[in-house]
Motif scaffolding. Structure first.
Motif, mmCIF file in Angstrom:
data_model
loop_
_atom_site.group_PDB
_atom_site.id
_atom_site.type_symbol
_atom_site.label_atom_id
_atom_site.label_comp_id
_atom_site.label_asym_id
_atom_site.label_seq_id
_atom_site.Cartn_x
_atom_site.Cartn_y
_atom_site.Cartn_z
ATOM 1 N N VAL A 139 0.842 -1.197 0.000
ATOM 2 C CA VAL A 139 0.000 0.000 0.000
ATOM 3 C C VAL A 139 0.881 1.252 0.000
ATOM 4 O O VAL A 139 1.936 1.281 0.627
ATOM 5 C CB VAL A 139 -0.913 0.013 1.245
ATOM 6 N N ARG A 140 0.419 2.276 -0.732
ATOM 7 C CA ARG A 140 1.056 3.590 -0.640
ATOM 8 C C ARG A 140 -0.068 4.612 -0.491
ATOM 9 O O ARG A 140 -0.859 4.800 -1.410
ATOM 10 C CB ARG A 140 1.904 3.871 -1.882
ATOM 11 N N ALA A 141 -0.148 5.244 0.662
ATOM 12 C CA ALA A 141 -1.281 6.114 0.975
ATOM 13 C C ALA A 141 -0.845 7.560 1.179
ATOM 14 O O ALA A 141 0.330 7.856 1.420
ATOM 15 C CB ALA A 141 -1.993 5.614 2.238
ATOM 16 N N ASP A 142 -1.829 8.451 1.089
ATOM 17 C CA ASP A 142 -1.576 9.872 1.354
ATOM 18 C C ASP A 142 -1.525 10.144 2.856
ATOM 19 O O ASP A 142 -0.609 10.809 3.340
ATOM 20 C CB ASP A 142 -2.676 10.727 0.714
ATOM 21 N N THR A 143 -2.520 9.634 3.577
ATOM 22 C CA THR A 143 -2.627 9.916 5.014
ATOM 23 C C THR A 143 -3.066 8.674 5.765
ATOM 24 O O THR A 143 -3.899 7.907 5.278
ATOM 25 C CB THR A 143 -3.664 11.035 5.281
ATOM 26 N N TYR A 144 -2.482 8.483 6.933
ATOM 27 C CA TYR A 144 -2.907 7.424 7.858
ATOM 28 C C TYR A 144 -3.461 8.083 9.101
ATOM 29 O O TYR A 144 -2.772 8.853 9.771
ATOM 30 C CB TYR A 144 -1.710 6.527 8.205
ATOM 31 N N PHE A 145 -4.724 7.803 9.395
ATOM 32 C CA PHE A 145 -5.327 8.271 10.635
ATOM 33 C C PHE A 145 -5.166 7.173 11.677
ATOM 34 O O PHE A 145 -5.815 6.134 11.619
ATOM 35 C CB PHE A 145 -6.809 8.603 10.412
ATOM 36 N N MET A 146 -4.274 7.426 12.614
ATOM 37 C CA MET A 146 -3.866 6.420 13.601
ATOM 38 C C MET A 146 -4.611 6.584 14.914
ATOM 39 O O MET A 146 -4.756 7.697 15.421
ATOM 40 C CB MET A 146 -2.352 6.526 13.871
ATOM 41 N N GLY A 147 -5.058 5.479 15.469
ATOM 42 C CA GLY A 147 -5.592 5.461 16.814
ATOM 43 C C GLY A 147 -4.554 4.918 17.780
ATOM 44 O O GLY A 147 -3.823 3.985 17.439
ATOM 45 N N VAL A 148 -4.466 5.488 18.961
ATOM 46 C CA VAL A 148 -3.491 5.066 19.973
ATOM 47 C C VAL A 148 -4.179 5.068 21.333
ATOM 48 O O VAL A 148 -5.315 5.533 21.466
ATOM 49 C CB VAL A 148 -2.259 6.003 20.011
ATOM 50 N N THR A 149 -3.480 4.567 22.342
ATOM 51 C CA THR A 149 -3.986 4.710 23.705
ATOM 52 C C THR A 149 -3.124 5.665 24.526
ATOM 53 O O THR A 149 -3.535 6.061 25.622
ATOM 54 C CB THR A 149 -4.065 3.350 24.423
ATOM 55 N N GLY A 150 -1.953 6.038 24.015
ATOM 56 C CA GLY A 150 -1.094 6.957 24.739
ATOM 57 C C GLY A 150 -0.311 7.870 23.809
ATOM 58 O O GLY A 150 0.223 7.413 22.791
ATOM 59 N N VAL A 151 -0.270 9.179 24.149
ATOM 60 C CA VAL A 151 0.533 10.171 23.425
ATOM 61 C C VAL A 151 1.322 10.938 24.467
ATOM 62 O O VAL A 151 0.739 11.665 25.285
ATOM 63 C CB VAL A 151 -0.348 11.152 22.620
ATOM 64 N N HIS A 152 2.632 10.779 24.443
ATOM 65 C CA HIS A 152 3.471 11.404 25.481
ATOM 66 C C HIS A 152 4.680 12.056 24.822
ATOM 67 O O HIS A 152 5.287 11.470 23.913
ATOM 68 C CB HIS A 152 3.924 10.355 26.494
ATOM 69 N N VAL A 153 5.016 13.260 25.267
ATOM 70 C CA VAL A 153 6.094 14.027 24.628
ATOM 71 C C VAL A 153 7.403 13.252 24.611
ATOM 72 O O VAL A 153 8.082 13.192 23.584
ATOM 73 C CB VAL A 153 6.272 15.385 25.337
ATOM 74 N N GLN A 154 7.774 12.649 25.753
ATOM 75 C CA GLN A 154 9.039 11.907 25.809
ATOM 76 C C GLN A 154 8.893 10.461 25.345
ATOM 77 O O GLN A 154 9.760 9.943 24.633
ATOM 78 C CB GLN A 154 9.611 11.904 27.239
ATOM 79 N N GLY A 214 6.500 9.062 23.438
ATOM 80 C CA GLY A 214 5.940 8.857 22.108
ATOM 81 C C GLY A 214 4.552 8.246 22.107
ATOM 82 O O GLY A 214 3.773 8.416 23.043
ATOM 83 N N LEU A 215 4.263 7.505 21.043
ATOM 84 C CA LEU A 215 2.955 6.887 20.836
ATOM 85 C C LEU A 215 2.986 5.456 21.346
ATOM 86 O O LEU A 215 3.964 4.739 21.134
ATOM 87 C CB LEU A 215 2.604 6.886 19.348
ATOM 88 N N SER A 216 1.898 5.032 21.990
ATOM 89 C CA SER A 216 1.886 3.679 22.529
ATOM 90 C C SER A 216 0.498 3.079 22.474
ATOM 91 O O SER A 216 -0.505 3.779 22.289
ATOM 92 C CB SER A 216 2.423 3.666 23.969
ATOM 93 N N THR A 217 0.453 1.764 22.658
ATOM 94 C CA THR A 217 -0.802 1.033 22.661
ATOM 95 C C THR A 217 -0.669 -0.156 23.597
ATOM 96 O O THR A 217 0.427 -0.450 24.087
ATOM 97 C CB THR A 217 -1.198 0.605 21.229
ATOM 98 N N LEU A 224 -3.768 11.958 26.040
ATOM 99 C CA LEU A 224 -2.659 12.909 26.037
ATOM 100 C C LEU A 224 -1.913 12.880 27.370
ATOM 101 O O LEU A 224 -2.516 12.915 28.438
ATOM 102 C CB LEU A 224 -3.177 14.319 25.775
ATOM 103 N N GLY A 225 -0.586 12.788 27.286
ATOM 104 C CA GLY A 225 0.237 12.808 28.486
ATOM 105 C C GLY A 225 0.281 11.510 29.241
ATOM 106 O O GLY A 225 0.745 11.465 30.378
ATOM 107 N N VAL A 226 -0.208 10.419 28.609
ATOM 108 C CA VAL A 226 -0.188 9.109 29.262
ATOM 109 C C VAL A 226 0.547 8.116 28.368
ATOM 110 O O VAL A 226 0.868 8.399 27.213
ATOM 111 C CB VAL A 226 -1.618 8.601 29.565
ATOM 112 N N ALA A 227 0.793 6.926 28.911
ATOM 113 C CA ALA A 227 1.540 5.910 28.170
ATOM 114 C C ALA A 227 0.942 4.536 28.393
ATOM 115 O O ALA A 227 0.333 4.273 29.429
ATOM 116 C CB ALA A 227 3.009 5.903 28.594
ATOM 117 N N SER A 228 1.104 3.678 27.392
ATOM 118 C CA SER A 228 0.725 2.276 27.500
ATOM 119 C C SER A 228 1.964 1.416 27.338
ATOM 120 O O SER A 228 3.061 1.909 27.087
ATOM 121 C CB SER A 228 -0.330 1.928 26.436
ATOM 122 N N ARG A 229 1.772 0.123 27.421
ATOM 123 C CA ARG A 229 2.907 -0.783 27.560
ATOM 124 C C ARG A 229 3.796 -0.867 26.315
ATOM 125 O O ARG A 229 5.019 -0.999 26.423
ATOM 126 C CB ARG A 229 2.385 -2.183 27.906
#
Length: 251
Positions: A162-177, A179-182, A210-215
């Motif tokens: 696949v080659r796409a223009d945009t990926y809309f990603m779902g996560v359970t954690g977004v943290h500045v240090q 990163g993205l987690s699930t 926002l500001g939280v993390a998963s494993r």
């Protein structure tokens, strides 16, 4: 200080500072780092913190199954889904993740839109069946029932075509240090693979993420383009993400 008092203090520090640094806290309380780490292990087992190297972060409340997530911050997810749907342009190929916020993106795509949606979520595919102008490419694999998405080697192999223009990603954690987690390792690999096949990745991030993390780590924030957040998220929160070069779309 009793164990219960220590744990309550740890949670208070976490709420105040957004993180726990075990070494610093052990010095402040006059306790060994082993004691702090033991308390953190027990709090993590209760789902109250997410342990990281040197301490802990707030644990994401979004690490629950699909049915339970449908009841979590539902109004915010509708607004985020509507805002994300407006970002899709005619003729684009977009990847739409699984999850309850992504369902709202699918539901709010303009009836006049003609585009292609790639998804590994049967739920998303079914949402788009009535849409007259959307071509749906459904990626298969082993069904991960917790999130109702395909995962595994077969899924990642198909994503590579696949080659796409945009990926809309779902996560359970977004943290500045951190990163993205699930909450699942295979899901993390699939999300990373999907992101690698899109020109840009936009993360759908309701406030509890926002500001939280998963494993399990998906990627650092430097590998995505932007966030779609609720309209009332404080600027002092979004500024930290903008400083990393991310665009912020308010729902």
């Amino acid at each position: 200080m009793l164990t219960s008092q220590r744990k309550q203090h740890l949670l208070s520090v976490l709420q105040r500072d957004g993180q726990i640094v075990a070494k610093r806290l052990s010095q402040e309380l006059g306790l060994s780092e082993d004691t702090i780490r033991r308390d953190l292990r027990e709090l993590a087992a209760e789902g109250l913190v997410q342990r990281v190297h040197g301490g802990a972060l707030p644990a994401s409340p979004a690490v629950v199954d699909f049915t339970a997530r449908q009841e979590l911050a539902s109004e915010a997810k509708v607004a985020i889904g509507r805002a994300a749907a407006r970002l899709v342009q005619p003729g684009q190929v977009v990847i739409l993740d699984g999850g309850t916020t992504a369902v709202q993106v699918a539901r709010h795509l303009s009836p006049e839109l003609r585009a292609t949606v790639v998804t590994h979520s049967p739920t998303i595919a079914m949402e788009l069946v009535p849409h007259p102008g959307i071509e749906v490419l459904l990626i298969g694999g082993r069904l991960f029932k917790h999130s109702v998405v395909a995962v595994g080697a077969v899924t990642i192999e198909a994503i590579g075509h696949v080659r796409a223009d945009t990926y809309f990603m779902g996560v359970t954690g977004v943290h500045v240090q951190e990163g993205l987690s699930t909450g699942d390792l295979e899901e993390a690999y699939v999300k990373r693979a999907l992101s690698s096949r899109a020109a840009e990745t936009i993360v759908l991030a309701s406030s509890e993420k926002l500001g939280v993390a998963s494993r399990y780590v998906i990627a650092p924030l430097t590998e995505i383009s932007g966030l779609v957040v609720e309209h009332d998220v404080p600027e002092e929160v979004t500024n930290r993400y903008q400083e990393l070069g991310l665009s912020i779309t308010r729902a």
